[in-house]
Scaffold this active site. Structure first.
Site, PDB file in Angstrom:
ATOM      1  CB  SER A   1     -12.741   3.988   7.031  1.00 52.49           C
ATOM      2  OG  SER A   1     -11.689   2.856   7.071  1.00 52.49           O
TER       3      SER A   1
ATOM      4  CG  HIS B   1      -6.128   4.610  -1.714  1.00 52.82           C
ATOM      5  ND1 HIS B   1      -4.989   4.199  -1.114  1.00 52.82           N
ATOM      6  CD2 HIS B   1      -5.990   4.086  -2.912  1.00 52.82           C
ATOM      7  CE1 HIS B   1      -4.500   3.501  -1.907  1.00 52.82           C
ATOM      8  NE2 HIS B   1      -4.996   3.291  -3.199  1.00 52.82           N
TER       9      HIS B   1
ATOM     10  CG  ASP C   1      -1.871   1.041   1.314  1.00 52.41           C
ATOM     11  OD1 ASP C   1      -2.443   1.354   0.182  1.00 52.41           O
ATOM     12  OD2 ASP C   1      -2.509   1.297   2.298  1.00 52.41           O
TER      13      ASP C   1
ATOM     14  NE  ARG D   1      -4.712   2.319  11.223  1.00 50.23           N
ATOM     15  CZ  ARG D   1      -3.723   3.394  10.811  1.00 50.23           C
ATOM     16  NH1 ARG D   1      -3.577   4.437  11.457  1.00 50.23           N
ATOM     17  NH2 ARG D   1      -2.526   3.278   9.899  1.00 50.23           N
TER      18      ARG D   1
HETATM   19  P1  13P Z   1      -8.932   4.773   5.488  1.00 54.44           P
HETATM   20  O1  13P Z   1      -8.060   5.637   6.437  1.00 54.44           O
HETATM   21  O2  13P Z   1     -10.338   5.544   5.118  1.00 54.44           O
HETATM   22  O3  13P Z   1      -9.413   3.412   6.122  1.00 54.44           O
HETATM   23  O4  13P Z   1      -8.291   4.646   4.024  1.00 54.44           O
HETATM   24  C1  13P Z   1      -7.258   3.537   4.014  1.00 54.44           C
HETATM   25  C2  13P Z   1      -6.534   3.776   2.636  1.00 54.44           C
HETATM   26  O5  13P Z   1      -6.701   4.329   1.720  1.00 54.44           O
HETATM   27  C3  13P Z   1      -5.375   2.729   2.714  1.00 54.44           C
HETATM   28  O6  13P Z   1      -4.569   2.878   1.511  1.00 54.44           O
HETATM   29  O1  G3H Z   2      -3.164   4.761   3.697  1.00 55.03           O
HETATM   30  C1  G3H Z   2      -2.682   4.421   4.786  1.00 55.03           C
HETATM   31  C2  G3H Z   2      -3.143   3.329   5.393  1.00 55.03           C
HETATM   32  O2  G3H Z   2      -4.069   3.657   6.391  1.00 55.03           O
HETATM   33  C3  G3H Z   2      -1.966   2.864   6.281  1.00 55.03           C
HETATM   34  O3  G3H Z   2      -1.585   3.707   7.371  1.00 55.03           O
HETATM   35  O4  G3H Z   2       0.740   4.145   6.830  1.00 55.03           O
HETATM   36  O5  G3H Z   2       0.018   4.388   9.072  1.00 55.03           O
HETATM   37  O6  G3H Z   2       0.159   2.098   8.048  1.00 55.03           O
HETATM   38  P1  G3H Z   2       0.012   3.428   7.843  1.00 55.03           P
HETATM   39 ZN    ZN Z   3      -4.715   5.033   0.838  1.00 56.27          ZN
END
Ligand code: 13P
Ligand code: G3H
Ligand code: ZN
Length: 309
Positions: free
Chosen positions: A214, A211, A82, A260
């Site tokens: 949530s 992306h 990611d 989370r």
């Molecule tokens: P959220 O913060 O909305 O869960 O998005 C996660 C995300 O896009 C990870 O790449």
């Molecule tokens: O887009 C980001 C994701 O929520 C991952 O978050 O980089 O803090 O692990 P993180």
């Molecule tokens: Zn993302």
């Protein structure tokens, strides 16, 4: 069943007008909770690992945990990087057994984004790994990087077509108003569906990615706050909007913040109600179940990906 790429998953999702959930993983309990939900729901599944997760848990630990999940569940799982920020991290994940990587060049000017994406596509495709890129910029917090609303830019449909043609990328994350984290909208939630429809029409049979998707379910925010959390004003993307996105070529929906929140609400509640307990298994067991319940709900009611294997 070995790890799989997202190619077949996206083809079926595109045709069936639903989306595959991509859930962020950081440790064993999160992986177990997500995978048991996918098994129960008979849903396709993408597990994704951020640079921060790789730093926290270590690439090899996460890799082995996911391999254990594949072996134990028998599910076709795609393992995805990611927000890879440069060629090096994408290469490390391709070489280290991931079946999909994201090169996120969205902070660069258009031509630079194309250049870095092309380089990753060339390397990854040679090794049978698929690539997601991003065009347009989401607001919110990823890792330590905070993008202010004024620096966020929505994806330009003409540029999206040119970008896909010139990079050969397998899927594209677009910006239409979602953002990372728990504070997505100050007022009424709004996504630019006209823009999404236009991009989707101009890129037929091509998987788009959302992306920052949530929902920040109020019950979990309330539960966190009830047991000492401070999440006032948190607000996410309403579930009906996500269901609608699946109808416009969005084949992958990223979810981290909701996991989370579910996990943290559970741990806060358990510890508040059992102040004398100090065995991690006692509070991680309900937390793992909370992840399972959240993911099963997403697959059934938001992604529409249940019973699609
Ligand atoms: P959220 O913060 O909305 O869960 O998005 C996660 C995300 O896009 C990870 O790449
Ligand atoms: O887009 C980001 C994701 O929520 C991952 O978050 O980089 O803090 O692990 P993180
Ligand atoms: Zn993302």
């Amino acid at each position: 069943m070995p790890l799989v790429t997202s190619t077949e998953m996206f083809k079926k999702a595109y045709e069936g007008k639903y989306a595959v959930g991509a859930f962020n993983v950081n440790n064993m309990e999160i992986i177990q909770g997500i995978v048991s939900a996918a098994k129960q729901e008979q849903s396709p599944l993408i597990l994704q690992v951020s640079a921060g997760a790789r730093k926290y848990a270590n690439h090899i630990y996460l890799m082995k945990l996911v391999e254990a999940a594949v072996e134990e569940s028998g599910l076709p799982i795609c393992l995805h990087l990611d927000h890879g920020e440069d060629f090096e991290i994408c290469k490390a994940c391709v070489d280290g057994g991931f079946t999909s990587v994201m090169i996120d060049g969205s902070k660069h000017p258009f031509e630079e984004n194309i250049e870095i994406t092309r380089r990753v596509v060339e390397y990854a495709h040679n090794k049978g790994v698929v690539v997601e890129a991003e065009l347009g910029r989401l607001a919110g917090v990823e890792d330590a990087v905070k993008v202010n609303t004024k620096d966020a830019t929505y994806t330009d449909p003409d540029q999206a077509v040119e970008f896909v043609e010139r990079t050969g990328v397998d899927s594209l994350a677009i910006a239409i108003g979602t953002s990372h984290g728990a504070y997505k909208f100050k007022g009424k939630p709004e996504l630019d569906f006209a823009r999404l429809e236009k991009i989707s029409n101009m890129l037929p049979n091509f998987p788009l990615v959302l992306h920052g998707a949530s929902t920040v379910i109020p019950a979990f925010v309330e539960e966190c706050n009830k047991y000492g959390g401070q999440l006032d004003g948190a607000q996410g993307v309403p579930e009906d909007m996500l269901l609608k996105a699946g109808k416009y070529g969005v084949c992958k929906i990223n979810i981290d913040t909701d996991l989370r929140l579910a996990m943290t609400a559970s741990v806060r509640k358990y510890l508040a109600e059992h102040p004398a307990d100090f065995d991690p298994r006692q509070y991680l067991k309900p937390a793992r179940q909370a992840i399972h319940d959240m993911v099963a709900h997403k697959m059934r009611d938001v992604l529409n990906s249940s019973n699609r294997l």
